[in-house]
Structures are given as structure tokens and as C-alpha cells.
Design a protein around this motif. Structure first.
Motif, PDB file in Angstrom:
ATOM      1  N   ASN A 296       5.556  -5.138   0.724  1.00  0.00           N
ATOM      2  CA  ASN A 296       4.568  -6.213   0.722  1.00  0.00           C
ATOM      3  C   ASN A 296       5.216  -7.589   0.729  1.00  0.00           C
ATOM      4  OD1 ASN A 296       2.411  -4.492   0.762  1.00  0.00           O
ATOM      5  ND2 ASN A 296       1.890  -4.726  -1.386  1.00  0.00           N
ATOM      6  N   GLY A 297       6.546  -7.663   0.517  1.00  0.00           N
ATOM      7  CA  GLY A 297       7.229  -8.940   0.575  1.00  0.00           C
ATOM      8  C   GLY A 297       7.649  -9.514  -0.754  1.00  0.00           C
ATOM      9  N   SER A 298       7.188  -8.959  -1.877  1.00  0.00           N
ATOM     10  CA  SER A 298       7.578  -9.484  -3.182  1.00  0.00           C
ATOM     11  C   SER A 298       8.729  -8.676  -3.760  1.00  0.00           C
ATOM     12  CB  SER A 298       6.389  -9.462  -4.151  1.00  0.00           C
ATOM     13  OG  SER A 298       5.954  -8.139  -4.374  1.00  0.00           O
ATOM     14  N   GLY A 299       9.452  -9.270  -4.711  1.00  0.00           N
ATOM     15  CA  GLY A 299      10.574  -8.590  -5.321  1.00  0.00           C
ATOM     16  C   GLY A 299      10.136  -7.494  -6.266  1.00  0.00           C
ATOM     17  N   GLY A 300      10.959  -6.449  -6.379  1.00  0.00           N
ATOM     18  CA  GLY A 300      10.656  -5.336  -7.278  1.00  0.00           C
ATOM     19  C   GLY A 300      11.209  -4.048  -6.733  1.00  0.00           C
ATOM     20  N   GLY A 301      10.327  -3.075  -6.457  1.00  0.00           N
ATOM     21  CA  GLY A 301      10.735  -1.822  -5.845  1.00  0.00           C
ATOM     22  C   GLY A 301      10.430  -1.843  -4.361  1.00  0.00           C
ATOM     23  N   GLY A 302      10.629  -0.696  -3.698  1.00  0.00           N
ATOM     24  CA  GLY A 302      10.348  -0.638  -2.276  1.00  0.00           C
ATOM     25  C   GLY A 302       8.882  -0.487  -1.957  1.00  0.00           C
ATOM     26  N   LEU A 303       8.154   0.267  -2.792  1.00  0.00           N
ATOM     27  CA  LEU A 303       6.749   0.568  -2.539  1.00  0.00           C
ATOM     28  C   LEU A 303       5.821  -0.515  -3.057  1.00  0.00           C
ATOM     29  CD1 LEU A 303       5.025   2.795  -1.249  1.00  0.00           C
ATOM     30  CD2 LEU A 303       4.899   3.900  -3.492  1.00  0.00           C
ATOM     31  N   THR A 304       6.227  -1.186  -4.137  1.00  0.00           N
ATOM     32  CA  THR A 304       5.378  -2.210  -4.733  1.00  0.00           C
ATOM     33  C   THR A 304       6.221  -3.215  -5.500  1.00  0.00           C
ATOM     34  OG1 THR A 304       3.416  -2.559  -6.114  1.00  0.00           O
ATOM     35  CG2 THR A 304       5.006  -0.891  -6.853  1.00  0.00           C
ATOM     36  N   GLY A 305       5.711  -4.435  -5.646  1.00  0.00           N
ATOM     37  CA  GLY A 305       6.415  -5.449  -6.409  1.00  0.00           C
ATOM     38  C   GLY A 305       6.392  -5.160  -7.903  1.00  0.00           C
ATOM     39  N   TRP A 306       7.338  -5.744  -8.621  1.00  0.00           N
ATOM     40  CA  TRP A 306       7.418  -5.601 -10.077  1.00  0.00           C
ATOM     41  C   TRP A 306       7.269  -6.960 -10.742  1.00  0.00           C
ATOM     42  CZ3 TRP A 306      12.534  -2.241 -10.438  1.00  0.00           C
ATOM     43  CH2 TRP A 306      12.318  -1.018  -9.794  1.00  0.00           C
ATOM     44  N   ALA A 307       7.263  -6.963 -12.084  1.00  0.00           N
ATOM     45  CA  ALA A 307       7.209  -8.211 -12.837  1.00  0.00           C
ATOM     46  C   ALA A 307       8.496  -9.006 -12.708  1.00  0.00           C
ATOM     47  CB  ALA A 307       6.915  -7.929 -14.316  1.00  0.00           C
TER      48      ALA A 307
ATOM     49  N   ILE B 165      -2.785   8.673   6.469  1.00  0.00           N
ATOM     50  CA  ILE B 165      -2.814   7.356   7.096  1.00  0.00           C
ATOM     51  C   ILE B 165      -3.603   7.465   8.392  1.00  0.00           C
ATOM     52  CG2 ILE B 165      -1.459   5.505   8.132  1.00  0.00           C
ATOM     53  CD1 ILE B 165       0.839   6.232   6.328  1.00  0.00           C
ATOM     54  N   ALA B 166      -4.658   6.657   8.506  1.00  0.00           N
ATOM     55  CA  ALA B 166      -5.467   6.603   9.738  1.00  0.00           C
ATOM     56  C   ALA B 166      -5.898   7.988  10.204  1.00  0.00           C
ATOM     57  CB  ALA B 166      -4.697   5.878  10.839  1.00  0.00           C
ATOM     58  N   GLY B 167      -6.277   8.834   9.264  1.00  0.00           N
ATOM     59  CA  GLY B 167      -6.761  10.166   9.592  1.00  0.00           C
ATOM     60  C   GLY B 167      -5.693  11.216   9.755  1.00  0.00           C
ATOM     61  N   GLN B 168      -4.419  10.824   9.696  1.00  0.00           N
ATOM     62  CA  GLN B 168      -3.310  11.774   9.812  1.00  0.00           C
ATOM     63  C   GLN B 168      -2.815  12.117   8.406  1.00  0.00           C
ATOM     64  OE1 GLN B 168      -2.477  12.971  12.927  1.00  0.00           O
ATOM     65  NE2 GLN B 168      -4.216  11.703  13.540  1.00  0.00           N
ATOM     66  N   SER B 169      -2.902  13.380   8.043  1.00  0.00           N
ATOM     67  CA  SER B 169      -2.592  13.792   6.676  1.00  0.00           C
ATOM     68  C   SER B 169      -1.103  14.052   6.474  1.00  0.00           C
ATOM     69  CB  SER B 169      -3.379  15.067   6.331  1.00  0.00           C
ATOM     70  OG  SER B 169      -3.020  16.124   7.206  1.00  0.00           O
ATOM     71  N   ASP B 170      -0.723  14.118   5.199  1.00  0.00           N
ATOM     72  CA  ASP B 170       0.627  14.533   4.787  1.00  0.00           C
ATOM     73  C   ASP B 170       1.725  13.705   5.459  1.00  0.00           C
ATOM     74  OD1 ASP B 170      -0.496  16.573   3.214  1.00  0.00           O
ATOM     75  OD2 ASP B 170      -0.570  17.910   4.941  1.00  0.00           O
ATOM     76  N   GLN B 171       1.641  12.395   5.316  1.00  0.00           N
ATOM     77  CA  GLN B 171       2.628  11.509   5.923  1.00  0.00           C
ATOM     78  C   GLN B 171       3.802  11.318   4.955  1.00  0.00           C
ATOM     79  OE1 GLN B 171       2.420  10.240   9.216  1.00  0.00           O
ATOM     80  NE2 GLN B 171       0.869  11.852   9.175  1.00  0.00           N
ATOM     81  N   THR B 172       4.855  12.091   5.179  1.00  0.00           N
ATOM     82  CA  THR B 172       6.055  12.018   4.350  1.00  0.00           C
ATOM     83  C   THR B 172       7.248  11.632   5.227  1.00  0.00           C
ATOM     84  OG1 THR B 172       6.533  14.370   4.641  1.00  0.00           O
ATOM     85  CG2 THR B 172       5.204  13.748   2.731  1.00  0.00           C
ATOM     86  N   GLY B 173       8.281  11.070   4.603  1.00  0.00           N
ATOM     87  CA  GLY B 173       9.457  10.676   5.356  1.00  0.00           C
ATOM     88  C   GLY B 173      10.430   9.912   4.486  1.00  0.00           C
ATOM     89  N   PHE B 174      11.141   8.942   5.081  1.00  0.00           N
ATOM     90  CA  PHE B 174      12.190   8.238   4.358  1.00  0.00           C
ATOM     91  C   PHE B 174      11.968   6.734   4.410  1.00  0.00           C
ATOM     92  CE2 PHE B 174      13.781   8.050   8.709  1.00  0.00           C
ATOM     93  CZ  PHE B 174      14.315   6.767   8.790  1.00  0.00           C
ATOM     94  N   TYR B 175      12.639   6.049   3.493  1.00  0.00           N
ATOM     95  CA  TYR B 175      12.618   4.595   3.412  1.00  0.00           C
ATOM     96  C   TYR B 175      14.052   4.117   3.275  1.00  0.00           C
ATOM     97  CZ  TYR B 175      12.029  -0.009   1.174  1.00  0.00           C
ATOM     98  OH  TYR B 175      12.117  -1.329   0.843  1.00  0.00           O
ATOM     99  N   LEU B 176      14.407   3.041   3.985  1.00  0.00           N
ATOM    100  CA  LEU B 176      15.740   2.455   3.884  1.00  0.00           C
ATOM    101  C   LEU B 176      15.598   0.947   3.884  1.00  0.00           C
ATOM    102  CD1 LEU B 176      18.842   2.787   3.894  1.00  0.00           C
ATOM    103  CD2 LEU B 176      18.736   2.682   6.392  1.00  0.00           C
ATOM    104  N   SER B 177      16.273   0.277   2.931  1.00  0.00           N
ATOM    105  CA  SER B 177      16.185  -1.170   2.827  1.00  0.00           C
ATOM    106  C   SER B 177      17.565  -1.752   2.557  1.00  0.00           C
ATOM    107  CB  SER B 177      15.229  -1.577   1.700  1.00  0.00           C
ATOM    108  OG  SER B 177      15.189  -2.969   1.534  1.00  0.00           O
ATOM    109  N   LEU B 178      17.860  -2.873   3.205  1.00  0.00           N
ATOM    110  CA  LEU B 178      19.093  -3.637   2.983  1.00  0.00           C
ATOM    111  C   LEU B 178      18.702  -5.045   2.566  1.00  0.00           C
ATOM    112  CD1 LEU B 178      20.971  -2.580   6.234  1.00  0.00           C
ATOM    113  CD2 LEU B 178      21.067  -1.474   4.004  1.00  0.00           C
TER     114      LEU B 178
END
Length: 290
Positions: free
Chosen positions: A48-59, A273-286
Motif C-alpha cells: 500500500n506504500g506505507s512502512g511496516g510489513g509487506g502485506l500491510t503497514g505497521w505503527a 481475487i476477481a472471482g479466481q479462487s485460491d490465489q497463492t504465490g510469492f512476494y519479493l521486495s527490495l
């Protein structure tokens, strides 16, 4: 006029993170960083653009700026699941360990159609009280995240009520130096008031609307001074009756070779997501901090 999803340009997108990582690892950690903030306590950068984790921002606030200091971050990330891909590029600035502001661009790719939806994200976070490590209060922050779709056609066709809106987030975080198994342990909890469909990529609101509070949580455990493992959980709004949403979660590994660089990898489960079920995979951030 509403814009339809643009065709994806193939410019070797995976080469950029590799080149960025190679460059950053050759740079020394600058002496201006505050010694008072531990490596990793600035977190990484969320989708989302804020600092914290990859999935969501933290305090926590991005970077390592302490009182009277300023710091910045730039980052690139990719979330790749079965039928979709999300690339995010962004930057943020933190002032005196009190205020964080950020800007990010999301590129959401529908693999089967080779089409792209883009969204701009504008974020701000204010540390209201407390401290991540010291004192009686945990670090308490108030954040806003505004999303604005650049490609509006898909969201409106699916029944979204709007193509831009703002989330409001209340966050609390605490790190214990002598935590689980005598290692530094960080816990973060959020309450997010939102009506975003799939993080705003499919617009905001819909035929089953209602801005509600949603829970988010994260736990990070530092196996060493430079390596953290953990998990995140995020509830999401469910505004489109034809495309039901599910909660998202991840398991992550973050590496902080110094205070300038972080590399994060994760396993993702984003549900439907958008009617497609079981959307699993990987995340990579630098991420680079300065």
C-alpha cells in the motif's frame, strides 16, 4: 473518459530488482544513521506504500530517522500469484521519527488477458504516542492511505462506487529485546477503516457497500540481528456481491545486511481475487534507506 486496462509492456521487469540489489549491496552503510534505532525496526515497505510489513503497514515509521533527523526509503516489490501479479514502486520520507509520508505506484497485471490496471497511492502516518521499545506505552500511530485508480474502466464495470478513496488506520506496535527464545520480537496490530476492493485495484465501495473496521496483525521474530521471520494477517472489505473477497496472509523472511538495505521474501495466500479462487504465490521486495 474511462480508461481501460493498458497492455503490459515487456521491458525485463525482473531485471530491475536484481540490478538494484547488486548496486545496494556494494554501498557502505552511512555513518549518519542513528545508533538508537535497531536494524530492522524501521520495517520494510508494504504494497500500500506505507512502512511496516509487506502485506500491510505497521505503527513503525519507515527508515531510521530519530529525533531531529530525516530519512528516506525507495523500494520495488512484486507479488506473484496464480492468475495475477502486482508490481509496486515507491518512496517515502520520515521526519524526526514523528511523521512519515509516501508515494507509490501499483501495476496490477491480469495474466490471462495480458492487461494492466494502475493505481497511485498517497500515504501519511503520524506517531501519536509511545515508543517501539522503551516506556510503558507501545508505539501508537495514526495513518491515512489514499488510493486513486489511473485505469478506471474495470472497477466501474464490476460495480465499484468510486475510483478513489481513503483508508484510515490506527496502529500499535511493541518490540521486546528479550522476546521469544531470548530474541527480539515485534508485534503489531491495526484497525483499518476501509471500503477498498482488492486494495483499491478494483475500486472502492459497491452494491453491498459500507465502510467498516477491519483487523490486521503481524508478528516478527529476529532469528539473528539481521534476519527476521514472521507472519501477517489482513482482513479485507467485501463490497461487491458478485466478487466476494477473503482475508489475506503471508509468511515472510526479511534480511537486513545493514541499515541501508533490506530484502524480503514471502509466501502469500490472498484468497479469491476477481472471482479466481485460491490465489497463492510469492512476494519479493527490495528496499534502500538513506
Amino acid at each position: 473518459m474511462n480508461r481501460c486496462p493498458s497492455r503490459q509492456t515487456r521491458t525485463g521487469g525482473m531485471m530491475l530488482p536484481g540490478l538494484l540489489l547488486g548496486l545496494l549491496l556494494t554501498l557502505p552503510s552511512p555513518p549518519a544513521f542513528s545508533e538508537g534505532r535497531l536494524a530492522g525496526t524501521g520495517g520494510v515497505s508494504s504494497i500500500n506504500g506505507s512502512g511496516g510489513g509487506g502485506l500491510t503497514g505497521w505503527a513503525t515509521l519507515a527508515g531510521y530517522a530519530d529525533t531531529g533527523e530525516t530519512s528516506g526509503t525507495v523500494y520495488a516489490s512484486r507479488a506473484d500469484v496464480d492468475d495475477f501479479r502486482l508490481d509496486v514502486f515507491g518512496a517515502s520520507a520520515t521526519f524526526s521519527n514523528r511523521l512519515e509520508i509516501g508515494l507509490a505506484r501499483q501495476h496490477f497485471t491480469i495474466k490471462a488477458a495480458d492487461a494492466r490496471i494502475e493505481q497511485d497511492r498517497f500515504t501519511a502516518k503520524w506517531r501519536m504516542a509511545g515508543d517501539l521499545i522503551y516506556g510503558k506505552l507501545p508505539q501508537l500511530s495514526l495513518g491515512v492511505e489514499h488510493g486513486r485508480l489511473r485505469d478506471t474502466g474495470t472497477a466501474l464495470a464490476l460495480g465499484a462506487a468510486d475510483t478513489q478513496d481513503t483508508d484510515y488506520i490506527i496502529s500499535a506496535a511493541r518490540a521486546w529485546i528479550d522476546g521469544l527464545f531470548h530474541r527480539t520480537t515485534l508485534l503489531n496490530v491495526n484497525l483499518r477503516r476501509s471500503q477498498a476492493n482488492q486494495y483499491g485495484i478494483l475500486g472502492f465501495g459497491g452494491d453491498d457497500p459500507g465502510r467498516e473496521w477491519h483487523a490486521e496483525g503481524a508478528l516478527a521474530w529476529f532469528a539473528t540481528r539481521n534476519i527476521a521471520i514472521g507472519a501477517e494477517y489482513r482482513q479485507k472489505p467485501d463490497n461487491l456481491s458478485a466478487l466476494r473477497e477473503q482475508s489475506a496472509r503471508d509468511l515472510f523472511l526479511a534480511w537486513f545486511p545493514n541499515k541501508r538495505v533490506s530484502v524480503t521474501a514471502a509466501w502469500l495466500d490472498l484468497g479469491a481475487i476477481a472471482g479466481q479462487s485460491d490465489q497463492t504465490g510469492f512476494y519479493l521486495s527490495l528496499q534502500a534507506a538513506f
